[in-house]
Every structure is written in structure tokens, then in C-alpha cells.
Design a protein around this motif. Sequence first.
Motif, PDB file in Angstrom:
ATOM      1  N   VAL A 149       0.851  -1.185   0.000  1.00 12.58           N
ATOM      2  CA  VAL A 149       0.000   0.000   0.000  1.00 12.58           C
ATOM      3  C   VAL A 149       0.890   1.239   0.000  1.00 12.58           C
ATOM      4  O   VAL A 149       1.763   1.394   0.853  1.00 12.58           O
ATOM      5  N   TYR A 150       0.696   2.079  -0.988  1.00 11.74           N
ATOM      6  CA  TYR A 150       1.486   3.302  -1.164  1.00 11.74           C
ATOM      7  C   TYR A 150       0.727   4.510  -0.612  1.00 11.74           C
ATOM      8  O   TYR A 150       1.304   5.417  -0.043  1.00 11.74           O
ATOM      9  N   ALA A 151      -0.586   4.505  -0.806  1.00 11.51           N
ATOM     10  CA  ALA A 151      -1.433   5.624  -0.390  1.00 11.51           C
ATOM     11  C   ALA A 151      -2.883   5.132  -0.394  1.00 11.51           C
ATOM     12  O   ALA A 151      -3.148   3.956  -0.630  1.00 11.51           O
ATOM     13  N   ALA A 152      -3.778   6.036  -0.150  1.00 13.58           N
ATOM     14  CA  ALA A 152      -5.205   5.738  -0.250  1.00 13.58           C
ATOM     15  C   ALA A 152      -5.906   6.960  -0.830  1.00 13.58           C
ATOM     16  O   ALA A 152      -5.438   8.087  -0.666  1.00 13.58           O
ATOM     17  N   ILE A 153      -6.984   6.705  -1.527  1.00 10.98           N
ATOM     18  CA  ILE A 153      -7.767   7.788  -2.116  1.00 10.98           C
ATOM     19  C   ILE A 153      -9.224   7.567  -1.741  1.00 10.98           C
ATOM     20  O   ILE A 153      -9.704   6.431  -1.718  1.00 10.98           O
ATOM     21  N   SER A 154      -9.899   8.660  -1.460  1.00 15.21           N
ATOM     22  CA  SER A 154     -11.316   8.551  -1.134  1.00 15.21           C
ATOM     23  C   SER A 154     -12.100   9.629  -1.850  1.00 15.21           C
ATOM     24  O   SER A 154     -11.546  10.639  -2.274  1.00 15.21           O
ATOM     25  N   ILE A 155     -13.369   9.365  -1.994  1.00 11.02           N
ATOM     26  CA  ILE A 155     -14.294  10.379  -2.482  1.00 11.02           C
ATOM     27  C   ILE A 155     -15.399  10.505  -1.444  1.00 11.02           C
ATOM     28  O   ILE A 155     -15.826   9.508  -0.853  1.00 11.02           O
TER      29      ILE A 155
END
Length: 69
Positions: free
Chosen positions: A33-39
Motif C-alpha cells: 500500500v502506497y497511499a489511499a484515495i477517497s471520495i
Amino acid sequence: MRTKQRGYAIDDMEHEFGIKCIAMPVFDRTKNVYAAISISGLAQHFTDENIAEWAILLKKYIRKIESRL
């Protein structure tokens, strides 16, 4: 376990009433896991009926990001 199986997490107004969120991890080339993105948005726009559609759209953009890592 449901989050891992479906591939995304849902914040169903747990943080703030009236707001929902869908989040997914971004993996690097070694599958870490490098990062996370959310909306996030108004709960009325994140209904049970269309949450999977939002997740598909989010995954499309995550794949573009992952291809550049």
C-alpha cells in the motif's frame, strides 16, 4: 472482512451525519500500500444502489495512478 472482499471501505455517516465516503488503497509495483484515495459527498449521492458504481469509477483512476508509480 467485507471491506477487503469488496475492495473498498465505506464511511456511512460515521464521521459526520449526511456525508458518506468510499476509500480504496493505492498499491505500488511491489503490491504494498502506497497511499489511499477517497471520495466523499452528500449521503443522497452515495446511495446503496450506486455505491458500487462510484467504486468502479474510483478504481479506474487508482489504476491510472498505480501505473505511474
